[in-house]
Design a protein around this motif. Sequence first.
Motif, PDB file in Angstrom:
ATOM      1  N   LEU A  71      23.536 -17.736  -4.640  1.00  7.78           N
ATOM      2  CA  LEU A  71      24.476 -18.844  -4.449  1.00  7.78           C
ATOM      3  C   LEU A  71      25.803 -18.515  -5.110  1.00  7.78           C
ATOM      4  O   LEU A  71      25.872 -18.320  -6.328  1.00  7.78           O
ATOM      5  CB  LEU A  71      23.896 -20.133  -5.040  1.00  7.78           C
ATOM      6  CG  LEU A  71      24.813 -21.358  -5.050  1.00  7.78           C
ATOM      7  CD1 LEU A  71      25.262 -21.721  -3.635  1.00  7.78           C
ATOM      8  CD2 LEU A  71      24.108 -22.542  -5.703  1.00  7.78           C
TER       9      LEU A  71
ATOM     10  N   SER B 266      29.292 -19.465  -6.584  1.00  4.53           N
ATOM     11  CA  SER B 266      29.967 -20.604  -7.182  1.00  4.53           C
ATOM     12  C   SER B 266      31.180 -20.101  -7.952  1.00  4.53           C
ATOM     13  O   SER B 266      31.261 -18.922  -8.308  1.00  4.53           O
ATOM     14  CB  SER B 266      29.019 -21.372  -8.107  1.00  4.53           C
ATOM     15  OG  SER B 266      28.494 -20.514  -9.107  1.00  4.53           O
TER      16      SER B 266
ATOM     17  N   VAL C 101      31.190 -25.425  -5.657  1.00  3.93           N
ATOM     18  CA  VAL C 101      30.519 -24.695  -4.585  1.00  3.93           C
ATOM     19  C   VAL C 101      31.066 -25.190  -3.252  1.00  3.93           C
ATOM     20  O   VAL C 101      31.678 -26.259  -3.167  1.00  3.93           O
ATOM     21  CB  VAL C 101      28.984 -24.898  -4.618  1.00  3.93           C
ATOM     22  CG1 VAL C 101      28.395 -24.327  -5.896  1.00  3.93           C
ATOM     23  CG2 VAL C 101      28.643 -26.378  -4.486  1.00  3.93           C
ATOM     24  N   ASP C 102      30.860 -24.385  -2.205  1.00  7.41           N
ATOM     25  CA  ASP C 102      31.252 -24.775  -0.838  1.00  7.41           C
ATOM     26  C   ASP C 102      32.679 -25.304  -0.766  1.00  7.41           C
ATOM     27  O   ASP C 102      32.941 -26.355  -0.191  1.00  7.41           O
ATOM     28  CB  ASP C 102      30.287 -25.820  -0.282  1.00  7.41           C
ATOM     29  CG  ASP C 102      28.974 -25.193   0.154  1.00  7.41           C
ATOM     30  OD1 ASP C 102      28.826 -23.972  -0.014  1.00  7.41           O
ATOM     31  OD2 ASP C 102      28.106 -25.922   0.664  1.00  7.41           O
TER      32      ASP C 102
ATOM     33  N   ASP D 289      20.797 -29.711  -2.664  1.00 10.65           N
ATOM     34  CA  ASP D 289      21.309 -29.936  -1.312  1.00 10.65           C
ATOM     35  C   ASP D 289      21.693 -28.617  -0.648  1.00 10.65           C
ATOM     36  O   ASP D 289      21.650 -28.490   0.578  1.00 10.65           O
ATOM     37  CB  ASP D 289      22.540 -30.849  -1.352  1.00 10.65           C
ATOM     38  CG  ASP D 289      22.198 -32.258  -1.806  1.00 10.65           C
ATOM     39  OD1 ASP D 289      21.031 -32.659  -1.648  1.00 10.65           O
ATOM     40  OD2 ASP D 289      23.095 -32.945  -2.327  1.00 10.65           O
ATOM     41  N   ILE D 290      22.068 -27.662  -1.466  1.00 10.61           N
ATOM     42  CA  ILE D 290      22.468 -26.346  -0.950  1.00 10.61           C
ATOM     43  C   ILE D 290      21.247 -25.465  -0.738  1.00 10.61           C
ATOM     44  O   ILE D 290      21.125 -24.772   0.269  1.00 10.61           O
ATOM     45  CB  ILE D 290      23.445 -25.668  -1.926  1.00 10.61           C
ATOM     46  CG1 ILE D 290      24.636 -26.583  -2.209  1.00 10.61           C
ATOM     47  CG2 ILE D 290      23.925 -24.326  -1.378  1.00 10.61           C
ATOM     48  CD1 ILE D 290      25.500 -26.104  -3.341  1.00 10.61           C
ATOM     49  N   ASN D 291      20.356 -25.497  -1.715  1.00  9.86           N
ATOM     50  CA  ASN D 291      19.146 -24.678  -1.640  1.00  9.86           C
ATOM     51  C   ASN D 291      17.982 -25.491  -2.208  1.00  9.86           C
ATOM     52  O   ASN D 291      17.897 -25.707  -3.417  1.00  9.86           O
ATOM     53  CB  ASN D 291      19.326 -23.394  -2.443  1.00  9.86           C
ATOM     54  CG  ASN D 291      18.162 -22.431  -2.265  1.00  9.86           C
ATOM     55  OD1 ASN D 291      17.029 -22.834  -1.993  1.00  9.86           O
ATOM     56  ND2 ASN D 291      18.426 -21.134  -2.440  1.00  9.86           N
TER      57      ASN D 291
END
Length: 401
Positions: free
Chosen positions: A158, A160, A170-171, A231-233
Motif C-alpha cells: 500500500l 501512502s 492515501v489515494d 476500505d483499501i485492503n
Amino acid sequence: MFLPTRLIVIARRCLPRLDSIGVARHASTYKTTYTKRNEGVDSIKKSVFMSQSTNVFVNLALEHWLYRNFNFSNHHVLLCYINDPCVVFGRHQNPWLECNVHAAEKEGIALVRRNSGGGTVYHDKGNLNLTFFSRRDRYNRNYNLKIITNTLLRHWDLNSEINKRDDIIVDGDYKVSGSAAKLGMSNAYHHCTLLVKVNKANLNSILEKKENGIVTNATTSTHSAIMNLSDINPNIHMKKLIACIGWEYMRTKALVCEDGEYDFVQQQKGFQYINPNEHWFPGINQFINDFGSWDWNYGKTPKFTITRTFDVSTNDDKIHRLNLNLEIENGIVEGIRMNLPAGLVSTSDQDVSVISNLRGTRYNHEVTEKIISEIGKIVTLNTIQSIDENNVRRFDEATLQ
C-alpha cells in the motif's frame, strides 16, 4: 488485546523495574553521560509497549507517566493502545467549537483534553494510537511516520504519503493518520492515530459542530476527507497491523530509517504487554484523575464568547430581534450581556434572577438555551410602547436588576 494472566505475568517480568521514586529504569539506561546527539547510537534499545487498557483517561495517563518518568537516554519506546469510543481534543482547543459535546455526553462518549497540541480526533476500537518516545534531541516526526508508511508498503503493498501537515494520506488526499507532539526539556513524544476500521458515521456525527457564534483564539482543527485502511485492503486488521508496525519499529535503526543487521534486531527489547495501574506505575492514578476532571477537560478551555441572535414576540404582536452575549473564561460563565430595544425592561424579579444567577456557573449548551427561554418569557410579559430601531440599549444582568 488482553492476554491470559500467565502471559501477562511473563510480559511483566520483561518490563523495566521501578525504583523507589517511581522512575522506570533498565540496566541499559543508567548511562547518563552523553554530549552529542549521535553518541551511543548503536547502544540504543527499542521496545514496543502495548497497553491492556481501553480507557482513554488511563491511556493518556500512561503516556504522560512515561513522558515524565522514563529514561529514554538509551531506550526508545513505541506505545500502542486502543480506546473505547471517545473524542480527544488538543491542549489549546475549545471542545464546544470542535465537536457536538451534547451528543457525545448523551451517548456516553468520553471527551478528554490531551497534553499535546493539534486537532480533535474521534477514537473507537477501529483506531490505533501510536506514541513514539525518545530523548528531546532525538525527536524526529518524519522518522516515526516512515515506520508506518514502510509497514504499509512492505506488508500490504500500500503506497501512502506524508504531507506537509504530517498527515499520512492515501489515494490522493484521503487522510488515514494525523499527528501531534509534546516536547519537554529532556523527553519528547510524537503520537498519531491510524484509521483501521473506525465507525465513520459516528465520527462524522460526533465531530459535527453544533455550537454557533463562538469567538475565540483557541486552535481550530483542519477538517480532511478520511478513509479506513480496511476500505483499501480488507486484509488490514488491527492485530496484524500492531504486530507489523512493532516489527518494523524494532528492525529499523534508532535514528535513520534503515534496516538493522540481524544482531541489531536480536538486541531489541521486543513486545511487552503492560498493565497501566498504580502497582506497575506508581503515581499514575493521580494522572488518571487529572485527565478525567472537569477542570482539565473544560476548565482549561481558552477564553471565548458566544453570541446568539434570536427573535421574540411581545403581547402587541410585534417581533423583536435580540442579541445575547456570554463571556466564558476557564469554562465558567463570567458575563451575560444583552442588546435590547429601548424601553424593554423586566417587571419580574424572579425572571431576572435566573439570568444573573447563572453567572459563575459552569458553561454547557443548556445554559444558553435556558437564558434564551427566560428572555422569551420576560419579553412576552412586556408590551413595548414604542421602539426606535436605531436606538438599542445595552443591558447586563446588573442593569436588569
